[in-house]
Design an enzyme around this catalytic site. Sequence first.
Site, PDB file in Angstrom:
ATOM      1  N   ARG A 133      -2.347 -54.718  55.467  1.00 35.10           N
ATOM      2  CA  ARG A 133      -3.736 -54.549  55.895  1.00 35.10           C
ATOM      3  C   ARG A 133      -3.882 -53.613  57.086  1.00 35.10           C
ATOM      4  NH1 ARG A 133      -4.942 -60.293  57.717  1.00 35.10           N
ATOM      5  NH2 ARG A 133      -2.832 -59.940  58.429  1.00 35.10           N
ATOM      6  N   ASN A 177     -12.859 -47.423  80.916  1.00 38.65           N
ATOM      7  CA  ASN A 177     -13.421 -46.094  80.676  1.00 38.65           C
ATOM      8  C   ASN A 177     -12.914 -45.565  79.339  1.00 38.65           C
ATOM      9  OD1 ASN A 177     -14.544 -46.064  83.329  1.00 38.65           O
ATOM     10  ND2 ASN A 177     -12.583 -45.415  84.132  1.00 38.65           N
ATOM     11  N   HIS A 204      -6.708 -35.640  88.269  1.00 38.05           N
ATOM     12  CA  HIS A 204      -7.693 -36.407  89.033  1.00 38.05           C
ATOM     13  C   HIS A 204      -7.053 -37.535  89.845  1.00 38.05           C
ATOM     14  CE1 HIS A 204     -10.500 -35.300  85.478  1.00 38.05           C
ATOM     15  NE2 HIS A 204     -10.534 -34.347  86.391  1.00 38.05           N
ATOM     16  N   LYS A 239      -4.478 -46.819  87.067  1.00 40.77           N
ATOM     17  CA  LYS A 239      -5.018 -46.633  85.718  1.00 40.77           C
ATOM     18  C   LYS A 239      -4.015 -47.126  84.679  1.00 40.77           C
ATOM     19  CE  LYS A 239      -7.427 -42.414  87.103  1.00 40.77           C
ATOM     20  NZ  LYS A 239      -7.503 -40.960  86.910  1.00 40.77           N
ATOM     21  N   TYR A 260      -9.032 -46.175  79.114  1.00 34.82           N
ATOM     22  CA  TYR A 260      -8.236 -46.588  80.259  1.00 34.82           C
ATOM     23  C   TYR A 260      -8.960 -47.601  81.121  1.00 34.82           C
ATOM     24  CZ  TYR A 260     -10.666 -42.608  82.515  1.00 34.82           C
ATOM     25  OH  TYR A 260     -11.598 -41.722  82.974  1.00 34.82           O
ATOM     26  N   ASP A 284     -13.170 -29.266  86.851  1.00 35.17           N
ATOM     27  CA  ASP A 284     -11.723 -29.084  86.769  1.00 35.17           C
ATOM     28  C   ASP A 284     -11.297 -27.619  86.917  1.00 35.17           C
ATOM     29  OD1 ASP A 284     -11.380 -31.791  86.549  1.00 35.17           O
ATOM     30  OD2 ASP A 284     -10.968 -31.783  84.394  1.00 35.17           O
TER      31      ASP A 284
END
Length: 182
Positions: free
Chosen positions: A23, A48, A62, A72, A132, A168
Amino acid sequence: MNIKRTRFAGVYVLEPAVFGDARGYFMESYNQRVFHELGIHTAFIQDNQSLSRETGVLRGLHYQLHPKAQTKLIRVLSGVIYDAVVDIRHGSPTFGQWEAFILSEDNRRQLLVPQGFAHGFCTLVPDTLVFYKVDEYYSPEHDRGIAWDDPALGIPWPTSNPILSEKDKHHPVLAEAEIHVE
């Protein structure tokens, strides 16, 4: 959950136990008790998600300044990323060094990036969905970045012409970046 150490203290690749059959599969991507048993006591408070429509979207590098620095826990729900972390802890023996990892929907690996590291990723396929968890809320006043193409870092990104956000495109190199991460 299997934990793999990296060259940096506190940065881990986590491989959840996956139970599959005809499955599909089931896995626990996060279980506080299991994380505590592994020695990870981060209290995540926000989730996020980002979707990158094209190959070559680069997000990063970042980080947030102290007192709003973030740990994170990154995973890929769909697609593949080249994920890089840079040690930005002044006084660390590995300050300015980086390491990269491939995270994908197929390998189901997760990357734990603690406070004191800049983080960025580049998509390797279209329609890549990244999820994250973080242990501190986003704070625009503390939000910072490092140039993805900083020659002193020399990260071999999978593209020399990435698709970048306006933000960025204008990050300073590490030697000129504001860093106060504790």
